[in-house]
Write an enzyme that holds these catalytic residues in place. Structure first.
Site, PDB file in Angstrom:
ATOM      1  N   LYS A  32      94.134 -39.206 133.016  1.00  0.00           N
ATOM      2  CA  LYS A  32      93.992 -37.408 133.967  1.00  0.00           C
ATOM      3  C   LYS A  32      94.453 -37.153 134.447  1.00  0.00           C
ATOM      4  O   LYS A  32      93.678 -37.635 135.951  1.00  0.00           O
ATOM      5  CB  LYS A  32      93.123 -36.992 133.453  1.00  0.00           C
ATOM      6  N   ARG A  47      91.398 -22.801 132.668  1.00  0.00           N
ATOM      7  CA  ARG A  47      89.724 -22.533 133.687  1.00  0.00           C
ATOM      8  C   ARG A  47      89.838 -21.288 133.333  1.00  0.00           C
ATOM      9  O   ARG A  47      88.796 -20.772 133.397  1.00  0.00           O
ATOM     10  CB  ARG A  47      90.093 -23.376 134.733  1.00  0.00           C
ATOM     11  N   LYS A  59      88.860 -31.315 142.032  1.00  0.00           N
ATOM     12  CA  LYS A  59      88.042 -32.595 141.392  1.00  0.00           C
ATOM     13  C   LYS A  59      88.871 -33.886 141.669  1.00  0.00           C
ATOM     14  O   LYS A  59      88.746 -34.608 140.422  1.00  0.00           O
ATOM     15  CB  LYS A  59      89.106 -31.946 139.975  1.00  0.00           C
ATOM     16  N   GLU A 117      93.449 -47.638 134.538  1.00  0.00           N
ATOM     17  CA  GLU A 117      92.356 -46.964 133.867  1.00  0.00           C
ATOM     18  C   GLU A 117      92.695 -47.483 132.192  1.00  0.00           C
ATOM     19  O   GLU A 117      91.469 -47.160 131.178  1.00  0.00           O
ATOM     20  CB  GLU A 117      92.959 -45.198 134.192  1.00  0.00           C
ATOM     21  N   LYS A 141      97.747 -37.243 130.795  1.00  0.00           N
ATOM     22  CA  LYS A 141      97.473 -35.607 130.738  1.00  0.00           C
ATOM     23  C   LYS A 141      97.814 -35.080 132.108  1.00  0.00           C
ATOM     24  O   LYS A 141      97.425 -35.665 133.217  1.00  0.00           O
ATOM     25  CB  LYS A 141      96.492 -35.313 130.582  1.00  0.00           C
ATOM     26  N   SER A 159      97.672 -26.340 129.408  1.00  0.00           N
ATOM     27  CA  SER A 159      97.702 -24.818 129.805  1.00  0.00           C
ATOM     28  C   SER A 159      98.660 -24.248 130.544  1.00  0.00           C
ATOM     29  O   SER A 159      99.525 -23.232 130.602  1.00  0.00           O
ATOM     30  CB  SER A 159      96.842 -24.015 130.155  1.00  0.00           C
ATOM     31  N   TYR A 167      99.379 -26.423 123.034  1.00  0.00           N
ATOM     32  CA  TYR A 167      99.726 -24.752 122.456  1.00  0.00           C
ATOM     33  C   TYR A 167     101.215 -23.716 121.876  1.00  0.00           C
ATOM     34  O   TYR A 167     100.498 -22.787 121.375  1.00  0.00           O
ATOM     35  CB  TYR A 167      99.226 -23.887 123.778  1.00  0.00           C
TER      36      TYR A 167
HETATM   37  C1  PBG Z   1      88.166 -30.633 131.402  1.00  0.00           C
HETATM   38  C2  PBG Z   1      89.325 -30.321 130.736  1.00  0.00           C
HETATM   39  C3  PBG Z   1      89.786 -29.540 131.710  1.00  0.00           C
HETATM   40  C4  PBG Z   1      91.376 -29.732 130.455  1.00  0.00           C
HETATM   41  C5  PBG Z   1      91.022 -29.835 129.212  1.00  0.00           C
HETATM   42  N1  PBG Z   1      89.297 -30.638 129.482  1.00  0.00           N
HETATM   43  C6  PBG Z   1      90.788 -28.956 133.331  1.00  0.00           C
HETATM   44  C7  PBG Z   1      90.215 -29.990 134.037  1.00  0.00           C
HETATM   45  O1  PBG Z   1      89.935 -30.392 134.005  1.00  0.00           O
HETATM   46  O2  PBG Z   1      89.660 -29.131 134.826  1.00  0.00           O
HETATM   47  C8  PBG Z   1      93.092 -28.811 130.913  1.00  0.00           C
HETATM   48  C9  PBG Z   1      94.361 -28.365 130.185  1.00  0.00           C
HETATM   49  C10 PBG Z   1      94.992 -27.449 130.016  1.00  0.00           C
HETATM   50  O3  PBG Z   1      94.805 -26.905 131.103  1.00  0.00           O
HETATM   51  O4  PBG Z   1      95.470 -27.089 129.490  1.00  0.00           O
HETATM   52  N2  PBG Z   1      87.380 -31.047 131.012  1.00  0.00           N
END
Ligand code: PBG
Length: 324
Positions: A196, A206, A218, A234, A249, A275, A314
């Site tokens: 990720k 968010r 992050k 990882e 991701k 998203s 989505y």
């Molecule tokens: C956080 C989390 C995130 C997403 C899924 N779980 C956002 C982040 O890491 O800040 C993002 C999913 C998306 O953008 O559709 N644990």
């Protein structure tokens, strides 16, 4: 005589094109992310995700039935936690009557065979908007992993089929696997967000959960988008720790990673088309600049072609409407 081989021969009609097609997208490729809120009769559109909604439990049940009837077989649950229940330890995440736990039961009641995956991470529950417990401006690794393990057990108790840790703490898959085994949840799966990236594409998500980090970013836990071999490292560690499915991701910008992993490991690979990827296409289509359905199908086909067996997206419903 030239040419002996005419590649266009296999492209002459729709019939022959479909006969030689290498990648076919089906409804069972998809995991549908769902956002859940407290309340009754709530279906709120997320401003930065047109046509995507947060549901209260009653309307969640209705939505899940519709998804099941469309041939979609899996959901991934996220909850929007009221501010007054947020703290630095994820206390509410362990509440057996919390929104997540009730959402899991709601889905199982509405569609008993729906495969329920659940988000495991502290950010929706965190007063700091971080995926871990914060101390002196730092995100604690092992203390966070312990809470994530308890959270996973709580979700399994509520009926989750597979937990999906999205936090990127080191070693959390082992903590979770051991906790599930110790509590008798030997059939509960783990889909690890193993690669990720610290991506700017998560912005709309968010907004959806009101979970943006309150300070900093992050980057001390999510991966640097510049890194490729680190994704393999990882992922191999997560396999050793007991993951059942790996995840890359975001999606489209990271398909080289998906292919690397596909060549390297035997586990199924999931891709999360996030998203920001959704928002970009919706916005461009809304302007009339891109053909929504055609671009969407090209994108999900590319994700599958790269080596994904599952796609969290989505667009899942939109895709099923196009292909069925
Ligand atoms: C956080 C989390 C995130 C997403 C899924 N779980 C956002 C982040 O890491 O800040 C993002 C999913 C998306 O953008 O559709 N644990």
């Amino acid at each position: 005589m030239y040419p002996l081989r005419r590649n266009r021969r296999l492209r002459t009609t729709a019939a022959i094109r479909s006969l030689v097609q290498e990648t076919v997208v089906t409804p069972s490729d998809f995991i549908v992310p769902l956002f859940v809120v407290e309340g009754k009769g709530v279906k709120e559109e997320i401003a930065s995700m047109p046509d995507y909604y947060r549901y209260s439990l009653d309307l969640l049940a209705k939505e899940v039935k519709e998804l099941w009837n469309m041939g979609l077989k899996s959901v991934l649950l996220f909850v929007k936690v009221p501010d007054d229940l947020k703290d630095n330890k994820g206390t509410e995440a362990l509440n057996s009557d919390g929104l997540m736990q009730r959402a899991i039961k709601t889905v199982k009641d509405a569609a008993p065979d729906m495969y329920v995956m659940t988000d495991v991470a502290l950010d929706p529950y965190s007063s700091y908007g971080h995926d871990g417990i914060v101390e002196n401006g730092k995100i604690l690794n092992d203390a966070t992993s312990e809470v994530l393990a308890q959270m996973s057990v709580s979700q399994a108790q509520a009926g989750a089929d597979m937990v999906a840790p999205s936090d990127m703490m080191d070693g959390r898959i082992l903590y979770i696997r051991e906790a599930l085994e110790e509590n008798g949840f030997t059939d509960t799966g783990i889909m690890s967000y193993s690669a990720k990236y610290a991506s700017a594409f998560y912005g709309p998500f968010r907004d959806a959960l009101d979970s943006a980090p309150g300070f900093g970013d992050k980057k001390t836990y999510q991966m640097d988008p510049a890194n490729r071999s680190e994704a393999i490292k990882e992922s191999l560690m997560d396999i050793d720790e007991g993951a059942d499915i790996l995840m890359v991701k975001p999606g489209l910008c990271y398909l080289d990673i998906v292919r690397d992993l596909h060549n390297e490991v035997e586990l199924p690979i999931a891709v999360y088309q996030v998203s920001g990827e959704y928002a970009m296409l919706k916005a461009a289509a809304d302007q009339g600049w891109l053909d929504h359905d055609a671009v969407m199908m090209e994108q999900v086909t590319a994700i599958k072609r790269a080596g994904a067996s599952l796609i969290a997206s989505y667009f899942a419903k939109d895709v099923v409407k196009v292909i069925s």
